[in-house]
Write an enzyme that holds these catalytic residues in place. Structure first.
Site, PDB file in Angstrom:
ATOM      1  CG  PHE A 149      -0.247   0.395   2.509  1.00  0.00           C
ATOM      2  CD1 PHE A 149      -0.032   1.738   2.824  1.00  0.00           C
ATOM      3  CD2 PHE A 149       0.220  -0.565   3.405  1.00  0.00           C
ATOM      4  CE1 PHE A 149       0.622   2.113   3.997  1.00  0.00           C
ATOM      5  CE2 PHE A 149       0.879  -0.197   4.577  1.00  0.00           C
ATOM      6  CZ  PHE A 149       1.083   1.143   4.862  1.00  0.00           C
ATOM      7  CE  LYS A 173      -3.034  -8.348  -4.636  1.00  0.00           C
ATOM      8  NZ  LYS A 173      -3.394  -7.361  -3.582  1.00  0.00           N
ATOM      9  CD  GLU A 176      -5.725  -6.035   0.016  1.00  0.00           C
ATOM     10  OE1 GLU A 176      -4.706  -5.784  -0.661  1.00  0.00           O
ATOM     11  OE2 GLU A 176      -5.792  -6.990   0.816  1.00  0.00           O
ATOM     12  CB  SER A 226       4.858  -7.544   5.521  1.00  0.00           C
ATOM     13  OG  SER A 226       3.906  -8.503   5.108  1.00  0.00           O
ATOM     14  CB  CYS A 281      10.450  -0.437   2.489  1.00  0.00           C
ATOM     15  SG  CYS A 281      11.043   0.299   0.977  1.00  0.00           S
TER      16      CYS A 281
HETATM   17  P1  NAD Z   1       1.540  -6.688   2.954  1.00  0.00           P
HETATM   18  O1  NAD Z   1       2.581  -7.738   2.995  1.00  0.00           O
HETATM   19  O2  NAD Z   1       0.437  -6.729   3.942  1.00  0.00           O
HETATM   20  O3  NAD Z   1       0.833  -6.672   1.514  1.00  0.00           O
HETATM   21  C1  NAD Z   1       1.573  -6.675   0.316  1.00  0.00           C
HETATM   22  C2  NAD Z   1       0.750  -7.360  -0.768  1.00  0.00           C
HETATM   23  O4  NAD Z   1       0.512  -8.715  -0.372  1.00  0.00           O
HETATM   24  C3  NAD Z   1      -0.603  -6.717  -1.015  1.00  0.00           C
HETATM   25  O5  NAD Z   1      -0.851  -6.680  -2.401  1.00  0.00           O
HETATM   26  C4  NAD Z   1      -1.574  -7.642  -0.282  1.00  0.00           C
HETATM   27  O6  NAD Z   1      -2.835  -7.710  -0.904  1.00  0.00           O
HETATM   28  C5  NAD Z   1      -0.886  -8.993  -0.346  1.00  0.00           C
HETATM   29  N1  NAD Z   1      -1.162  -9.824   0.842  1.00  0.00           N
HETATM   30  C6  NAD Z   1      -1.413  -9.395   2.100  1.00  0.00           C
HETATM   31  N2  NAD Z   1      -1.619 -10.440   2.926  1.00  0.00           N
HETATM   32  C7  NAD Z   1      -1.482 -11.555   2.174  1.00  0.00           C
HETATM   33  C8  NAD Z   1      -1.571 -12.955   2.462  1.00  0.00           C
HETATM   34  N3  NAD Z   1      -1.838 -13.405   3.686  1.00  0.00           N
HETATM   35  N4  NAD Z   1      -1.370 -13.825   1.461  1.00  0.00           N
HETATM   36  C9  NAD Z   1      -1.101 -13.390   0.214  1.00  0.00           C
HETATM   37  N5  NAD Z   1      -1.008 -12.072  -0.113  1.00  0.00           N
HETATM   38  C10 NAD Z   1      -1.193 -11.162   0.847  1.00  0.00           C
HETATM   39  O7  NAD Z   1       2.302  -5.272   3.009  1.00  0.00           O
HETATM   40  P2  NAD Z   1       1.675  -3.824   3.145  1.00  0.00           P
HETATM   41  O8  NAD Z   1       1.152  -3.631   4.522  1.00  0.00           O
HETATM   42  O9  NAD Z   1       0.779  -3.526   1.995  1.00  0.00           O
HETATM   43  O10 NAD Z   1       2.984  -2.936   2.946  1.00  0.00           O
HETATM   44  C11 NAD Z   1       3.881  -2.626   3.978  1.00  0.00           C
HETATM   45  C12 NAD Z   1       5.054  -3.584   4.003  1.00  0.00           C
HETATM   46  O11 NAD Z   1       5.734  -3.558   2.744  1.00  0.00           O
HETATM   47  C13 NAD Z   1       6.111  -3.202   5.029  1.00  0.00           C
HETATM   48  O12 NAD Z   1       6.577  -4.368   5.651  1.00  0.00           O
HETATM   49  C14 NAD Z   1       7.216  -2.561   4.186  1.00  0.00           C
HETATM   50  O13 NAD Z   1       8.503  -2.617   4.760  1.00  0.00           O
HETATM   51  C15 NAD Z   1       7.141  -3.392   2.961  1.00  0.00           C
HETATM   52  N6  NAD Z   1       7.752  -2.720   1.827  1.00  0.00           N
HETATM   53  C16 NAD Z   1       8.973  -3.172   1.437  1.00  0.00           C
HETATM   54  C17 NAD Z   1       9.616  -2.541   0.388  1.00  0.00           C
HETATM   55  C18 NAD Z   1      10.967  -3.014  -0.052  1.00  0.00           C
HETATM   56  O14 NAD Z   1      11.430  -2.539  -1.065  1.00  0.00           O
HETATM   57  N7  NAD Z   1      11.628  -3.915   0.640  1.00  0.00           N
HETATM   58  C19 NAD Z   1       9.012  -1.462  -0.271  1.00  0.00           C
HETATM   59  C20 NAD Z   1       7.748  -1.033   0.164  1.00  0.00           C
HETATM   60  C21 NAD Z   1       7.132  -1.682   1.221  1.00  0.00           C
END
Ligand code: NAD
Length: 497
Positions: A149, A173, A176, A226, A281
């Site tokens: 997000f 994808k 959401e 994450s 991040c």
């Molecule tokens: P998230 O892991 O909750 O979601 C990321 C994606 O995975 C979304 O599209 C979501 O729909 C999907 N998702 C969520 N739960 C899932 C599940 N149980 N099974 C399958 N798919 C699932 O992350 P977020 O809260 O949207 O974003 C924040 C996180 O992203 C933080 O941990 C941040 O550090 C990380 N991030 C990392 C970088 C990097 O370059 N390393 C860059 C930006 C964000």
């Protein structure tokens, strides 16, 4: 209620799933839309469209693909105000910050405009007598991107401009929580002349992510989010024989040396810890105060954190906007409560911030902890909010050890005037991206972005040269023409004589 559809084959697509999820404006707490959540069938419908589009798209000369990228770049510039407003309305970050993140995405499009040069292979005349050999990089097929997000424009743009310029077709994808920006980008790609089906957006949650993992016609998956989900994506995509890069969470340290320019370090930390409400991040969430600089650092930081202007992202005076959702606000508040229980000293407490006229928005003020210890959960875990923890270290070696012992390895910075300390730190830090007097060392589009340790599962970083390698496979050709030297059957390994 406004429904955010999928975008498949150059147009809006509703799919057959009846499931939806609510989208909110974090500044006001109001629901603004419902987004469709795709089923496995909806996802497969998009994949079949992308698979068909791959046949002609991959056969197009790279220069023609580049020309569409040039047009797309112009359209992003023309529509930057609208795209930025979309980011602010669903993510909450302040306008100029959102605009900056769009520009960082645009720079990847600019990089992808150079694809004819980037796809050039290697050639050797006479690897054997009258035998030539050359290599080329070819696209993989249908690629998918699953994004978080916190950067609704930039992170998808780390992926798809390079992927499609290389000749792949793409399924995005997005998160959401803030899906509208992806749909607008898809419309602009169509306007730029991208053939139908080359770029598609499928909205959804875990169900659509699992459908991506299990779909046999998807060749490669890029994920950012994450760490637990990154690990899940990495393991399951590999099991299903897909190429995969999965970028995860972070806990970025800033090592503040006693000889540093303190004003520069404090200003750098303020932007890096509280910019985008800490939802980056590459946010600095730990400041390691080395030697005797701790008290001076905490005093200077405290004054600035107390003076932080928190407000809606569209208000030009705001320095920090709200968090993305109510649930996330509660999670971040919970971490601050936990830090107090764990015995850290809460120097600035932003938990009770209330904004007149925005009582239902997801705001929290900046929080600052001092005397955080390495066994505390607020040190070990990613909070992803405007919470900075100061840890004291007696010397450079102890600070470096803290950095290297942490499970995450995304970014790190050192503030110092000592070139030797800076150089040793850059060499010894077990971290993917290092800043020397640069608080957020995010590589430019023509370099590559990625962390180490549990911040990235896979081999290739994103965009830049590593992006081109990720989205192509290498083929090497060895050739001889019949008019050349003739030879009898050979039953041993051919070697150069
Ligand atoms: P998230 O892991 O909750 O979601 C990321 C994606 O995975 C979304 O599209 C979501 O729909 C999907 N998702 C969520 N739960 C899932 C599940 N149980 N099974 C399958 N798919 C699932 O992350 P977020 O809260 O949207 O974003 C924040 C996180 O992203 C933080 O941990 C941040 O550090 C990380 N991030 C990392 C970088 C990097 O370059 N390393 C860059 C930006 C964000």
């Amino acid at each position: 209620m406004n429904i955010i559809e999928h975008y498949v084959n150059g147009k809006k697509f509703s799919g057959s799933s009846k499931r939806t999820s609510k989208v909110f404006n974090p500044a006001t707490g109001e629901q603004t839309a419902e987004v469709r959540l795709a089923s496995a069938k909806d996802l497969d419908d998009a994949v079949q469209v992308a698979k068909k589009a791959f046949v002609s798209w991959s056969a197009k000369p790279p220069l023609q693909r580049a020309r569409i990228m040039f047009k797309f770049k112009e359209l992003i510039e023309k529509n930057s105000e609208e795209l930025t407003k979309i980011i602010v309305s669903e993510h909450g970050k302040v306008f100029e910050d959102a605009k900056g993140s769009l520009t960082r995405g645009l720079e990847v499009v600019e990089f992808a405009c150079g694809i004819p040069q980037l796809l050039k292979g290697e050639f050797t005349e006479n690897v054997g007598t009258d035998v030539d050999s050359w290599s080329m990089r070819q696209p993989l097929g249908v690629c998918a991107g699953i994004t978080p997000f916190n950067f609704p424009a930039m992170v998808p743009m780390w992926m798809f401009p390079v992927a499609i310029a290389c000749g792949n077709t793409f399924i995005l994808k997005p998160s959401e929580k803030d899906p509208s920006c992806s749909i607008k980008l898809a419309e602009l790609l169509s306007e730029a002349g991208l053939p139908e089906g080359v770029f598609n957006v499928v909205n959804g949650d875990k169900e659509s992510v699992d459908a991506i993992i299990n779909n046999k016609d998807i060749s490669a998956v890029s994920f950012v989010g994450s760490t637990p989900i990154a690990k899940y994506i990495y393991e399951n995509c590999a099991k299903n024989e897909k190429r995969v890069q999965a970028l995860g969470g972070a806990k970025n340290h800033a090592v503040v040396m006693p000889d540093c320019d303190l004003d520069q370090a404090v200003n750098g930390l303020m932007g890096a810890a509280y910019g985008s409400a800490g939802e980056r991040c590459m946010a600095q969430s730990v400041a390691v105060a080395v030697g005797d600089i701790g008290d001076k650092l905490v005093n200077s930081l405290a004054k600035k954190v107390e003076a932080l202007k928190v407000g809606p992202g569209m208000d030009k005076k705001s320095e920090m906007g709200p968090l993305v959702t109510k649930e996330h606000l509660e999670k971040v508040r919970g971490y601050v409560d936990l830090g107090v229980k764990e015995g850290a000293k809460l120097v600035v407490d932003g938990r009770n911030l209330k904004l007149q006229g925005y009582e239902n928005g997801y705001y929290i003020g900046g929080c600052l902890f001092d005397h955080v210890k390495k066994d505390m959960r607020i040190y070990k875990e990613e909070i992803f909010g405007p919470v900075l923890s100061v840890v004291r270290a007696k010397d450079f070696d102890e600070a470096l050890k803290l950095v290297n012992d942490h499970e995450f390895g995304n970014g790190v910075a050192i503030f110092t005037r000592d070139g030797d300390a800076g150089r040793t730190f850059a060499s010894k830090a077990q971290i993917g991206m290092v800043g020397i007097n640069i608080p957020i060392p995010v590589p430019m589009a023509f370099h590559s972005f990625g962390g180490w340790k549990r911040s990235l599962f896979g081999d290739q970083h994103m965009h830049g040269p590593e992006g081109v390698r990720f989205y192509t496979k290498l083929k090497t050709i060895t050739s001889r023409w019949p008019s050349g030297l003739r030879s009898d059957p050979e039953f041993v390994m051919p070697t150069m004589k």
